[in-house]
Structures are given as C-alpha cells and as structure tokens.
Write an enzyme that holds these catalytic residues in place. Structure first.
Site, short mmCIF file in Angstrom:
data_model
loop_
_atom_site.label_atom_id
_atom_site.label_comp_id
_atom_site.label_asym_id
_atom_site.label_seq_id
_atom_site.Cartn_x
_atom_site.Cartn_y
_atom_site.Cartn_z
CG HIS A 180 -46.45 -44.86 73.22
ND1 HIS A 180 -45.07 -44.82 73.16
CD2 HIS A 180 -46.75 -45.33 74.46
CE1 HIS A 180 -44.56 -45.24 74.31
NE2 HIS A 180 -45.55 -45.56 75.11
CB CYS B 194 -48.43 -46.43 78.02
SG CYS B 194 -49.55 -45.19 78.73
#
Length: 438
Positions: A348, A367
């Site tokens: 992201h 992440c």
C-alpha cells in the site's frame, strides 16, 4: 579386459546405491559384463516412464561423448550448493555408468536410465517447495517434479545442453546467487556450502523463472519489478518489524484498490487510539476519520463511540475494530494492492515518506509500504493510476494477473561475490520460524 569390465559394473552398482534404489542383493552381485542390469537399480518412476512413454535415448542420442553428459556431471558435483548433498555421489554413478556404456550396447541402455535417474532426483530436489512459504494458489507451487514430465521435456529439448542450463538455473535470482557462491567456493577450495547461503537459496527457489512479476524482499527492504525474468525497476519499501515480520507468500495481484479504508491493528488501538480518545475525547476520532465498527466487511455497522469502553480498550480487555476513512491522514495513502493470502498482508501507499530515509526499514505491522505507490500502480496497470471515482475502496482490475512473491533474501551478489546483509528477522539460522504473527 573381462576383469576390468566386471570392476566397472560393480562400481556402477555401488554408486547406484546412493540413489536409494539398489537393494542388498544388487549391491552384492555385479551385473554380467555382456548384459544390461535389466532395470535393476534404476529408479522405478524412471523405468516406468521409459516403458510407458517409449522414451528414446536422451543422453546418448548424439553419441557417448555428448557434452551434455559432462554438463550433467558438473551440475551434480555442484549440487550441494543447491542443498542436494547426494549430488557428488550421483555424479560418480553417472561417470561409472558412462564408462560401462562404452563397453557394450546393453551397457549404454542401462547407463541411459542411470543418467536419467540422477537428473530426475536432482530436479525433484531443486523444485521442492520453500519451507514456510504460503502458496495462495496450488499452481504457484514448484511444478514439474514427476519423472515422466522431466524426462519427456528433456527428450523434446532441441538442445539438451541449453535445457540442462535453464532447468538448473531455476530462476535468475537463484542462479546468480548459487553460481557466485560456487565460484567463490572453488576459488577458495572450500566446497562445503555456508548454511546461511542454503537458507537464502531455499527462499529464492519460489521466485518465478520468467515473465512479469513483483518481488518483495524483506531482507533488503526493496520491491523489485521483473519483466521477461529480468529486473526493470525497484523501490524502497517498509516491511514488518521483527515482532511482526512480513511473511513468505507467493500469490497473484488481480486488481488495484483506490481510496482504501484503513483497519487499525489491535496493538495500535490499544497503545495509541484508545489512550488518545481518553485524553482528547470524541473530537480526536472525528478529526482523524476514525469509526468503530462491528465487523471487517464491505458494509459494516458503525457503533456509537460514546458507548465504547475506551478504558477497557486501552487496557486490552476490550477488543475494538477501528476503521479510518480515505483521505490525507489515512495510513494506507491513496492506493492498496491486495492479493490472496491468509495473513491479511498487502502492499500500500503511505503518507509518511520520511521513514524511507532510514537504513533499516523493518517498521510496519507486517504489510508492505511503498516508496512510490503510483509508479507501482502504473507498472501494473500499464497507465497512470487514476481513481475512477471518489468512492471508498474502488477496485480496478488489471488486464492480466501479475505474480507477486514476498521473500527474505539477506544474501546478494556484489562484484561477482556473495555478500550478506544483517539478518534482521533471524531466519538465516537453522530451524528458524518464517511465519508472521497476527
């Protein structure tokens, strides 16, 4: 001459025991010098493949002195650097079988299958799955391990030498690292592979061999973009902290998400959000676009934050789900790149670019944050990543799915020599776990 032939046949029998397919009776009695061993000592799956598919000569189709045979011996001698310790023994079996093949036609028939048995065992070892790797789809696991697949491919190869070279390279990252280590070992006359090298090669095995794919390397905290099996671009990334390491995953990216929500991890709700709410009140939630919801879903029900036990949330006795609206403060930035995996990991964007200046960037909750998410989106989509609307969580499908591999490589090649980065996760140590903790 008869005595010499008998000794060579016995050498073949002894060496074949290394393959794990020679029984006690075979080890004690050599085959007659003027006859092939009639399949005895040949791996059963190899013998069945020859019989079922009527496979013709592979290794001696251009004569006993086929250069590919010498190439096979060299590959097997190097095999401990592939983590296949039996390689040198099989190389000896191959050399003995070739010597026998020079004596009689029957010897050549037997030797053909001995060489095939050695090659099959080597490739099966080379193509085994990476320990700890999450394969999101079965097709992403290493393929082509059945004896008949291997032998039919070899038989159909226009150039056997080119086929052996390509198959043993596995993929460009693996081949470069293994070959540099082997060259160093030969120069230093130390043919025992470093266990740390083997740990890295185990993880490198699951990298695709060709095509377009994305490689996330938590070892050096970089994203590398490949086309036609070669790197074409890279960027800095931020990966999981030591307590929440980014796991090993092989998956596929099928779409890009614009204007994503952010789901706050439990520990941040406990350590940051709840204590701040207790100090600043409900205005903190509103100013940051936070909402308390009942479940992680496409259409969750929003709960009244005034009715929440924030003291319990700060103490960790109450479990809250906190979602943040898209916007300039959103921790996901403007783009999210999801892919199937059971750990909830994705790539992201991020509004906090200052962290990319750090030397070691193991700072996330697992992440992967991207230094330049728009550039990655452009590479995936083939055009500038422009949101089709302002709606939250807007997916845009790729023209074709792109493989992505998340791995951990601390070994790299610099100036043709293997060097090592700091082992931040401790995964280079024998028996180290290689999974994320949710």
């Amino acid at each position: 001459m008869r005595k010499r032939v008998k000794i060579l046949s016995a050498a073949v029998v002894a060496a074949l025991a290394a393959i794990g397919c020679a029984g006690p009776a075979m080890a004690q009695t050599a085959a007659p010098a003027n006859a092939a061993p009639t399949g005895v000592g040949i791996p059963l799956d190899v013998a069945n493949a020859y019989d079922t598919y009527r496979i013709g000569p592979i290794w001696f189709r251009d004569g006993i002195d086929n250069p590919a045979v010498r190439q096979l011996v060299a590959i097997l001698q190097r095999a401990p650097f592939d983590g296949f310790a039996e390689g040198p023994q099989l190389a000896s079996a191959v050399e003995a079988a070739v010597a026998q093949a020079r004596t009689t036609p029957a010897g050549a028939t037997s030797a053909e299958k001995v060489l095939s048995g050695a090659w099959v065992r080597y490739l099966q070892a080379l193509r085994r799955p990476t320990p700890g790797m999450i394969y999101a789809y079965p097709v992403l696991k290493p393929q082509g391990t059945r004896a008949e697949e291997i032998l039919l491919t070899a038989s159909a190869a226009h150039s056997l030498a080119d086929y052996l070279a390509a198959a043993s390279e596995l993929n460009p990252v693996y081949g470069q690292l293994r070959d540099a280590a082997w060259a160093d070992a030969q120069a230093n006359r130390n043919l025992t592979p470093d266990p740390r090298l083997l740990a890295n090669l185990e993880r490198a095995r699951s990298i695709p061999s060709q095509g377009k794919f994305a490689l996330v390397n938590s070892g050096n905290q970089r994203l590398i973009l490949f086309e036609n099996g070669r790197p074409v671009d890279s960027m800095k990334i931020i990966v999981g902290m030591n307590e929440l390491p980014t796991p090993l995953i092989a998956s596929m990216i099928y779409y890009v998400t614009f204007n994503p929500y952010w789901h706050a991890p439990d520990h941040l709700v406990r350590k940051t959000i709840a204590p701040t709410v207790l100090k600043q009140g409900m205005k903190y939630l509103k100013s940051h676009g936070y909402h308390v919801i009942d479940e992680w879903s496409a259409n969750p029900k929003e709960l009244d934050p005034a009715a929440v036990d924030w003291k319990g949330a700060a103490a960790g006795t109450v479990h809250l789900l906190v979602q943040q609206d898209p916007g300039p403060l959103n921790s996901m930035g403007n783009l999210k790149f999801p892919f199937a995996n059971p750990e909830g990991i994705y790539l992201h964007d991020t509004p906090n670019k200052a962290l990319f200046a750090k030397e070691e960037r193991n700072l996330s909750n697992g992440c992967v944050r991207l230094e330049d998410a728009p550039r990655f989106g452009r590479w995936l989509l083939g055009h500038d990543p422009v949101a089709p609307s302002s709606d939250p969580e807007t997916p845009v499908q790729l023209g074709q799915g792109v493989p992505i591999v998340l791995t951990y490589l601390t070994a790299e090649v610099q100036d043709a020599h293997v060097t090592y980065l700091p082992d931040l996760y401790g995964w280079d140590k024998a028996g180290a776990p290689q999974m994320v903790s949710n």
